[in-house]
Scaffold this active site. Structure first.
Site, PDB file in Angstrom:
ATOM      1  N   GLU A 124     -14.790  -5.435   8.721  1.00 29.68           N
ATOM      2  CA  GLU A 124     -13.810  -5.183   9.411  1.00 29.68           C
ATOM      3  C   GLU A 124     -13.446  -3.828  10.029  1.00 29.68           C
ATOM      4  OE1 GLU A 124     -11.205  -6.053   6.029  1.00 29.68           O
ATOM      5  OE2 GLU A 124     -11.150  -4.066   5.357  1.00 29.68           O
ATOM      6  N   SER A 177      -6.397  -1.986   1.787  1.00 30.44           N
ATOM      7  CA  SER A 177      -6.813  -1.447   0.395  1.00 30.44           C
ATOM      8  C   SER A 177      -7.089  -2.382  -0.456  1.00 30.44           C
ATOM      9  CB  SER A 177      -5.642  -0.568  -0.247  1.00 30.44           C
ATOM     10  OG  SER A 177      -5.293   0.501   0.878  1.00 30.44           O
ATOM     11  N   GLU A 203       0.856  -1.220  -0.017  1.00 29.30           N
ATOM     12  CA  GLU A 203      -0.110  -0.049  -0.115  1.00 29.30           C
ATOM     13  C   GLU A 203       0.756   1.385  -0.070  1.00 29.30           C
ATOM     14  OE1 GLU A 203      -3.642  -0.528   2.559  1.00 29.30           O
ATOM     15  OE2 GLU A 203      -2.551  -2.228   3.300  1.00 29.30           O
ATOM     16  N   ASN A 254     -10.434  -0.751  10.206  1.00 26.09           N
ATOM     17  CA  ASN A 254      -9.154  -0.348   9.725  1.00 26.09           C
ATOM     18  C   ASN A 254      -8.614   0.654  10.345  1.00 26.09           C
ATOM     19  OD1 ASN A 254      -7.281   1.419   8.077  1.00 26.09           O
ATOM     20  ND2 ASN A 254      -8.156   0.419   6.188  1.00 26.09           N
ATOM     21  N   SER A 299     -11.226   9.167   0.092  1.00 25.44           N
ATOM     22  CA  SER A 299     -11.387   8.351   1.438  1.00 25.44           C
ATOM     23  C   SER A 299     -12.631   8.976   2.005  1.00 25.44           C
ATOM     24  CB  SER A 299     -10.106   8.908   2.514  1.00 25.44           C
ATOM     25  OG  SER A 299      -9.027   8.152   1.710  1.00 25.44           O
TER      26      SER A 299
END
Length: 360
Positions: free
Chosen positions: A307, A184, A15, A309, A318
């Site tokens: 999940e 990602s 990433e 992050n 974003s």
């Protein structure tokens, strides 16, 4: 006196390029009246390179990259001796995604050198990057999630046929095959049959020695930003309208064909349930500072955690800054400053603890 902000970015990670985009946005958002900004580029080999005090705006991510022939250990030592300003107010902003940055390794170093830093600590970072450990923790806390099965590389090499059979016995197609320690959407594939499953497993093992197989969830995926330390708060949920069957790397960072919907189109009571579940997930991983929690919502309004992050992206696409703007009007720059404040708050709290045995 201004606060010195050292923005770490790049890194020895798949990433790497995403991190450059996050860093450029963060650097440009920092108020130069309040902060001295020092970009610290970490090469793909792990070498730390200081660009010195930066006063200009970054117009292209290439401006943030330099080459170096230093050794990794020497470069870190040079940063500590020559760049980090002893006796001044310093903070590290690790704009790093994935391995060797978001997984607790850098956080451990920063703990050792006793410098405050933005975001999660060692434990929550390490648990958050490992999808298997993360899901095990959620299971312990009885948080709803999709069915999953972890597979290790040595087991796959010993008997591929037996491993495939076990997957098919425990989970129903279609699946998502993912490296355990990455983000990602790198190395992730959706599969509908055994042939695709074999190929997806081989690709996932290129990035990690442990992977996870998940049953597909027919649902909309919500993204919620959570910020705070002891009293975390969740933003309104947002979602993306996508042309692709799932939110892969190209959809996130290259194609530009995703449409954010903020706030997400949910019933008011479901919105509040989603926000509450996001905070529960944040607390279950013992997060600090910030995290983005991804939650599935079915047509029947059932909720399932996908999940967490622990260092979400801060690129133009974003969700994190967009969500807080919609929630309470927080601007991008204000969000960055809030995260810095939370980092100092956590640092001062830890500094008050005893590090030697009390003899009273």
């Amino acid at each position: 006196m201004k606060t010195n902000v050292y923005v770490l970015y790049g890194g020895k990670s798949a990433e790497h390029e995403v991190s450059l985009k996050s860093a450029s946005a963060i650097i440009n958002a920092l108020d130069r009246e309040k902060f001295n900004v020092y970009p610290i580029y970490i090469t793909k080999e792990g070498v730390w390179c200081s660009l010195g005090l930066l006063e200009k705006e970054i117009k292209n991510v290439e401006e943030l990259q330099v080459e170096s022939s230093q050794k990794v250990a020497h470069s870190i030592g040079r940063f500590l001796i020559e760049t980090l300003k002893v006796g001044e107010k310093n903070i590290i902003f690790p704009a790093l995604h994935g391995t060797h940055g978001e997984d607790g390794t850098v956080q451990g170093l920063l703990e050792l050198i006793d410098v405050p830093y933005v975001g999660n600590g060692v434990l929550s970072s390490a648990a958050g990057i490992d999808k298997v450990i993360m899901k095990n923790i959620f299971e312990k806390h009885k948080l709803p999630q999709t069915k999953y099965l972890p597979i290790k590389l040595h087991r796959w090499k010993e008997d591929e046929e037996k491993t495939i059979k076990e997957i098919e016995e425990k989970l129903r197609y279609p699946y998502y095959v993912k490296p355990a320690n990455l983000g990602s959407s790198v190395g992730i594939n959706r599969v509908e049959n055994r042939e695709e499953l074999n190929k997806a497993i081989e690709e996932a093992f290129l990035y990690d020695t442990k992977i996870i197989i998940e049953e597909e969830m027919i649902a909309r995926e919500m993204q919620i930003s959570v910020i705070g330390n002891d009293y975390p708060k969740a933003s309104l949920p947002g979602e993306f309208i996508m042309e692709r069957p799932f939110f892969d790397y190209n959809a996130k960072y290259i194609d530009g064909k995703i449409i954010p919907v903020v706030p997400a189109r949910l019933k008011p009571e479901v919105t509040e349930q989603v926000r509450a579940l996001a905070v529960k997930a944040f607390k279950a991983l013992d997060c600090r500072g910030l995290a983005r929690v991804d939650i599935f919502v079915t047509d029947e309004d059932e909720l399932f955690i996908n999940e967490v992050n622990t260092m979400p992206g801060f690129t133009a696409l974003s969700m994190t800054p967009v969500l807080w703007k919609a929630t309470d009007g927080t601007t991008y720059s204000e969000l960055i400053e809030k995260l810095i404040e939370l980092a100092f708050e956590r640092y001062e709290q830890k500094k008050s603890l005893l590090w030697t045995r009390c003899t009273k």
